[in-house]
Design an enzyme around this catalytic site. Structure first.
Site, PDB file in Angstrom:
ATOM      1  N   HIS A  86       0.824  -1.215   0.000  1.00 27.72           N
ATOM      2  CA  HIS A  86       0.000   0.000   0.000  1.00 27.72           C
ATOM      3  C   HIS A  86       0.856   1.262   0.000  1.00 27.72           C
ATOM      4  O   HIS A  86       1.860   1.337   0.714  1.00 27.72           O
ATOM      5  CB  HIS A  86      -0.910   0.006   1.230  1.00 27.72           C
ATOM      6  CG  HIS A  86      -2.115   0.868   1.070  1.00 27.72           C
ATOM      7  ND1 HIS A  86      -2.052   2.251   1.095  1.00 27.72           N
ATOM      8  CD2 HIS A  86      -3.423   0.555   0.871  1.00 27.72           C
ATOM      9  CE1 HIS A  86      -3.268   2.740   0.926  1.00 27.72           C
ATOM     10  NE2 HIS A  86      -4.110   1.745   0.786  1.00 27.72           N
ATOM     11  N   PRO A 173      12.736  11.489  11.582  1.00 31.14           N
ATOM     12  CA  PRO A 173      13.779  10.484  11.346  1.00 31.14           C
ATOM     13  C   PRO A 173      13.276   9.052  11.202  1.00 31.14           C
ATOM     14  O   PRO A 173      13.838   8.273  10.419  1.00 31.14           O
ATOM     15  CB  PRO A 173      14.685  10.630  12.578  1.00 31.14           C
ATOM     16  CG  PRO A 173      14.471  12.024  13.054  1.00 31.14           C
ATOM     17  CD  PRO A 173      13.038  12.348  12.737  1.00 31.14           C
ATOM     18  N   GLY A 176       8.477   9.544   9.379  1.00 29.92           N
ATOM     19  CA  GLY A 176       8.101  10.132   8.101  1.00 29.92           C
ATOM     20  C   GLY A 176       7.207  11.344   8.242  1.00 29.92           C
ATOM     21  O   GLY A 176       7.541  12.295   8.940  1.00 29.92           O
TER      22      GLY A 176
END
Length: 327
Positions: A86, A173, A176
């Site tokens: 996905h 980090p 996202g």
């Protein structure tokens, strides 16, 4: 008039973890820890490596629960190690708010925007507003926000036009970015083919989705679902009153038949409004004077729904959750 925090809303957060079910349970616990919030449904998919939660309650309590979810996901999920079928941009990929009861869409937009700014500030997380909460026309469609997915956005986030609405112009980090929006009720609906041919599923998806000149208010893509050994046409039905589920089923069936392939079954990811099921029951000529459970069963037979329960109807699930809480 009730305060915005008291307005009833639904949210359907999608997280980028569907294989480590112990992790998914900890995320669910983070949501359920907030009083007044009802966790109505949770679904995990290993091939997509994704889990979907359905949450409802007063907007203030739902926002608190979702903030806890984001914090838990940041602790549990590292996007640098994530893979799955996905599309996704973050550990918590998308958080849509949906108006329920007397809550208006304008109020829901305010709730979504305030929440987006809140988690961006607390977690130093880039947040993109989409759907009716979007502040830019090119961000109305979630697919446009997700362009390039996590890996692509990581290299583009600081470029003009790709910067987030809230938060830093760099990816978190490990977590996202996240898309937060306000939208009407969306039905996540998949149809599995009696074939492992992923390319066939992709071709069908291209023909039936709105952007390809197909069904209005339908988004679609094709995947191979390893645990089923079947190809899947995976869809978001953005407005079931414009394109009802029975029409989606019949259209995919006709497209597959051109390649001499039958449909194996269909499935819901999360919940759907009761009216969406009753519309299918009417199309299937179920007796109009039948009980709600009988009419739901007729709809499930017509759509060949896998693992169907009457409690997949949002209103019935919410009523059951409220009754359980009262007891």
């Amino acid at each position: 008039m009730p305060e915005l925090a008291d307005r009833l809303v639904e949210s359907v957060p999608n997280v980028s973890e569907g294989r480590r079910l112990d992790t998914v349970e900890r995320l669910a616990t983070a949501i359920s820890a907030v009083p007044e919030v009802h966790l109505l449904d949770q679904t995990s998919d290993a091939s997509h490596n994704r889990s979907v939660f359905t949450v409802a309650g007063p907007a203030g309590a739902v926002s608190d629960a979702l903030e806890r979810l984001v914090g838990a996901a940041i602790d549990e999920i590292d996007m640098n190690e994530h893979s799955g079928e996905h599309p996704r941009i973050g550990a918590v990929d998308v958080i849509p708010f949906v108006p329920l009861g007397e809550t208006s869409m304008d109020e829901t937009v305010e709730i979504a925007s305030a929440f987006g700014e809140r988690i961006a500030t607390r977690f130093d997380l880039p947040v993109y507003l989409y759907a009716q909460a979007a502040r830019r026309s090119e961000r109305v469609k979630l697919a446009d926000v997700r362009r390039g997915q996590y890996e692509g956005l990581k290299s583009e986030i600081s470029q003009r036009g790709r910067e987030p609405d809230f938060g830093p112009t760099r990816m978190h980090p490990s977590a996202g970015a996240v898309a937060v929006g306000a939208r009407p009720f969306l039905i996540a609906y998949n149809i599995n083919l009696e074939s492992p041919d992923k390319e066939l599923a992709i071709r069908i998806a291209r023909r039936i989705r709105e952007s390809g000149g197909g069904l209005p208010k339908v988004q679609a893509n094709g995947f191979f679902i390893e645990e089923l050994g079947r190809a899947q046409v995976s869809m978001n039905v953005l407005d079931f009153r414009t394109t009802p589920l029975w029409r989606v089923w019949e259209t995919v069936r006709a497209e597959a038949a051109e390649d001499a392939i039958e449909l194996a079954e269909s499935e819901l990811i999360g919940l759907a409004p009761l009216a969406a099921f009753l519309d299918v029951a009417d199309h299937a000529d179920a007796p109009p004077d039948g009980t709600t459970d009988e009419r739901l069963a007729a709809a499930a037979r017509f759509l060949q729904l896998r693992d169907f329960s009457p409690l997949q109807a949002l209103e019935l699930r919410l009523d059951a959750a409220r009754a359980g809480a009262a007891e």
